[in-house]
Scaffold this active site. Structure first.
Site, PDB file in Angstrom:
ATOM      1  N   GLU A  40      21.773  49.593   5.220  1.00 54.28           N
ATOM      2  CA  GLU A  40      21.496  48.566   6.216  1.00 54.28           C
ATOM      3  C   GLU A  40      22.591  48.468   7.272  1.00 54.28           C
ATOM      4  O   GLU A  40      22.304  48.229   8.454  1.00 54.28           O
ATOM      5  CB  GLU A  40      21.321  47.207   5.522  1.00 54.28           C
ATOM      6  CG  GLU A  40      20.089  47.101   4.642  1.00 54.28           C
ATOM      7  CD  GLU A  40      20.329  47.583   3.217  1.00 54.28           C
ATOM      8  OE1 GLU A  40      19.397  47.501   2.391  1.00 54.28           O
ATOM      9  OE2 GLU A  40      21.466  48.051   2.921  1.00 54.28           O
ATOM     10  N   LYS A  59       9.351  59.521 -11.722  1.00 50.95           N
ATOM     11  CA  LYS A  59       8.748  58.197 -11.615  1.00 50.95           C
ATOM     12  C   LYS A  59       7.323  58.232 -12.166  1.00 50.95           C
ATOM     13  O   LYS A  59       6.569  59.147 -11.880  1.00 50.95           O
ATOM     14  CB  LYS A  59       8.723  57.732 -10.152  1.00 50.95           C
ATOM     15  CG  LYS A  59      10.025  57.140  -9.663  1.00 50.95           C
ATOM     16  CD  LYS A  59       9.848  56.487  -8.307  1.00 50.95           C
ATOM     17  CE  LYS A  59      11.121  55.763  -7.873  1.00 50.95           C
ATOM     18  NZ  LYS A  59      10.953  55.085  -6.577  1.00 50.95           N
ATOM     19  N   ARG A  81      23.027  42.222   4.272  1.00 49.86           N
ATOM     20  CA  ARG A  81      23.983  43.283   3.994  1.00 49.86           C
ATOM     21  C   ARG A  81      24.550  43.901   5.274  1.00 49.86           C
ATOM     22  O   ARG A  81      25.514  44.657   5.229  1.00 49.86           O
ATOM     23  CB  ARG A  81      23.311  44.373   3.154  1.00 49.86           C
ATOM     24  CG  ARG A  81      22.553  43.830   1.962  1.00 49.86           C
ATOM     25  CD  ARG A  81      22.096  44.913   1.030  1.00 49.86           C
ATOM     26  NE  ARG A  81      23.167  45.290   0.116  1.00 49.86           N
ATOM     27  CZ  ARG A  81      23.055  46.257  -0.786  1.00 49.86           C
ATOM     28  NH1 ARG A  81      21.953  46.964  -0.880  1.00 49.86           N
ATOM     29  NH2 ARG A  81      24.059  46.532  -1.592  1.00 49.86           N
TER      30      ARG A  81
END
Length: 625
Positions: free
Chosen positions: A369, A284, A397
């Site tokens: 979730e 990243k 979700r």
């Protein structure tokens, strides 16, 4: 030559991937450098996701160079790593209005480009969608290739493994690329591993393996021995056994920034039949030292100085997220039963301080979730007091688990719901437009909407002490700037309050949460009564009845979908009470609201003070006339 053409000698020649594929391979490294420089310059002016996009520059170039896009399908997971993809597919000029109203979306969307094969924004959907596309191509007799690009974080979600499990038995021509940016490039990702990646992905090796399987199939024990021997050799240098068990041919890990490794490996994999899995390691923030050093800080950024980086500015107004984070630590100090849970949103949901001060009571479950909700339910069964910090858009979700595992069993699981209402630049995939609708219809739920920072703190305490499922739903960013009472006081459940009284019997505005501030401003022009309703469930029926009996028009105002929302609850209440007072309901319309500045979008939807005045006057004219 323009300054731009001097600066981006190669990038200026690329408007579509077909032109990219005309370049010599030796020129691609320079293109990557130019693309990365353009990304930094562009995002510094607009804001957006930076670290994740810098990490996928070479991978994006390699994919469009090897595959015949858009005929070959690229499916990106989440989509916050697709800016390079957008630039190379005809949208470079549009990056100047990235995530602005009527501008380029921050995520792939099918309506924006034929190169965006699947609309995304939430994680872990890519393998499922790509598998569907691969099966469709097979059934239609089309030879196109389908590639899913998924990050290591998104791989923590159950849907990704459900898709892998299904793909392995369907045997469609699918390539899954795991973009792994959570680890440094270790020694195995070197010359030997690069050689083996090419070997394992080559048609000669795979043809030999299939031939060997046919020969050894007459002696099952020898076939099993050969398979185990191959897995053992691979397992000494690669972590691929899991994906092999799903039925994939695992290749990697390889350096995701090394085009000389990526391109030949992808070219080999393009020729293979069946499910393939390529593991690439990326970093990243690659190529921008500040983002490499702090990829979290540079994950989602506002405008900044590209040369100097993000500078610490003056202390901003206290946000609702910060109010929650501080409250959580204060309550944890009083009650050892408190457990804090987040599905991979520690920073976004305000749990950084809690994670540091109470590490044994802090759980980041990853992008999962559904698990987070049932995990909280299990904790509640054993006398703990779980607090699940979650964005409204991600709570969607876990809806089945909320119904079946929490509400049905009436367990004291508390939901701290951030980003309720419009979220601005992230747009329709991240707006919290539906939570009041889908929460209020559940039996046993307590649902609250704070109108300011201090009320938010009191509601958090109220929810935590409630002996059943509860939700406090608050917006992104800061509130009106109310002074905080740092005590842990509760509110009386189901009771709203009058915030502005008037002698006029014409209009009463019933505001929920963030809509109280514009309602109070509108009331000055309208000379209207204003009620801060506070609770969507249980609704303050006595207050509704009182206002209905004393006013000619009731106006409900909410930053939630009108269908099934707080206004619908007021309408139901009036009907049950047999009251005929007209009700005007203001809220989010029955369509997905696009990205843009939140304040401008609310004004456009008539949910600022001026819009409220206009809507009420129209209603009054209709009633009077």
């Amino acid at each position: 030559m323009t300054e731009s053409s001097k600066k981006y000698a190669l990038l200026d020649t690329i408007t579509l991937p077909a032109e990219l594929r005309q370049l010599e391979r030796k020129d691609l490294a320079q293109l990557a450098d130019e693309l990365r420089e353009f990304l930094i310059e562009s995002v510094s002016k607009t804001g957006g996701h930076l670290s994740s996009n810098l990490g996928t520059v070479e991978l994006t170039i390699a994919l469009h160079y090897v595959f015949d896009t858009p005929d070959d399908r690229l499916v990106w997971d989440v989509g916050h790593q697709t800016y390079a993809h957008k630039i190379l597919t005809g949208r470079r000029a549009g990056m100047a209005r990235l995530r602005m109203q009527d501008g380029v979306s921050g995520f792939p969307r099918r309506s924006e480009s034929e190169y965006d094969t699947f609309g995304v924004g939430h994680s872990s959907t890519s393998i499922s969608a790509a598998l569907g596309m691969a099966v469709a191509a097979r059934n239609k007799g089309e030879g196109r290739r389908v590639v899913a690009v998924i990050g290591d974080g998104a791989m923590s979600a159950g849907q990704a493994f459900e898709a892998l499990n299904n793909a392995g038995v369907i045997d469609a021509n699918l390539l899954v690329i795991l973009n792994d940016n959570d680890m440094s490039i270790s020694p195995p990702v070197g010359a030997l591993n690069k050689y083996l990646a090419r070997l394992f992905s080559g048609r000669t090796f795979n043809a030999a393996r299939r031939a060997g399987e046919k020969v050894l199939s007459v002696v099952p024990s020898m076939l099993e021995f050969a398979k185990r021997a191959e897995e053992h050799v691979k397992g000494m240098i690669v972590p691929g056994t899991l994906f092999e068990e799903f039925g994939f041919n695992y290749i990697g890990p390889i350096d995701g920034h090394d085009l000389d490794s990526l391109i030949p490996t992808l070219e080999n994999l393009k020729q293979l039949e069946g499910p393939q899995f390529l593991h690439v390691i990326t970093r990243k923030g690659q190529g921008y030292k500040l983002a490499e050093t702090d990829p979290v800080l540079y994950h989602g950024v506002s405008k900044f100085d590209a040369a100097g980086g993000i500078q610490a500015g003056k202390a901003a107004k206290l946000t609702y997220t910060q109010v929650f984070g501080d409250w959580l630590c204060d309550m944890a100090a009083q009650d050892t039963r408190l457990i804090g849970i987040t599905p991979a949103m520690r920073e976004g949901s305000g749990l950084v301080r809690f994670a540091q001060e109470y590490p044994d009571r802090y759980f980041d479950v990853g992008i999962a979730e559904q698990h987070a909700m049932t995990f909280a339910a299990g904790l509640a069964c054993e006398g703990m007091r779980p607090v699940l910090a979650i964005y409204s858009t991600f709570l969607q979700r876990a809806y089945d688990q909320l119904i079946h595992d929490v509400a049905l069993q009436n367990l004291p699981v508390m939901l701290a719901i951030d980003r309720g209402g419009l979220v601005g630049a992230d747009g329709a995939t991240h707006n919290g437009a539906f939570d009041l609708s889908y929460l209020t219809c559940l039996p046993n739920m307590l649902v609250m909407t704070p109108s300011d920072e201090n009320e938010c703190r009191k509601m958090l305490t109220t929810a935590y002490r409630h002996d059943g499922p509860s939700a406090v739903r608050y917006p992104r960013g800061s509130g009106p700037g109310a002074m905080l009472d740092t005590t842990l006081d509760s509110l009386m459940i189901g009771k709203g309050e009058i915030r502005r009284s008037t002698g006029s019997p014409r209009v009463a505005l019933l505001a929920f949460g963030s809509m109280l501030t514009p309602a109070l401003a509108a009331a000055e022009t309208l000379d209207a009564t204003v009620a801060n309703m506070r609770f969507v469930k249980p609704l303050d029926r006595d207050l509704v009845a009182e206002l209905a009996k004393n006013h000619g028009l009731l106006v409900s105002i909410e930053e939630n979908a009108l269908i099934g929302g707080a206004g619908a609850e007021i309408a139901r209440c009036l009907a049950e009470l047999g009251l005929k007072t007209p009700l005007l309901r203001l809220g989010l319309p029955d369509h997905f609201v696009d990205h843009g500045d939140s304040a401008a979008l609310l004004a456009q939807l008539g949910l600022d003070s001026a819009g409220i005045v206009t809507s009420v006057n129209k209603a009054l004219n209709g009633i009077v006339d």
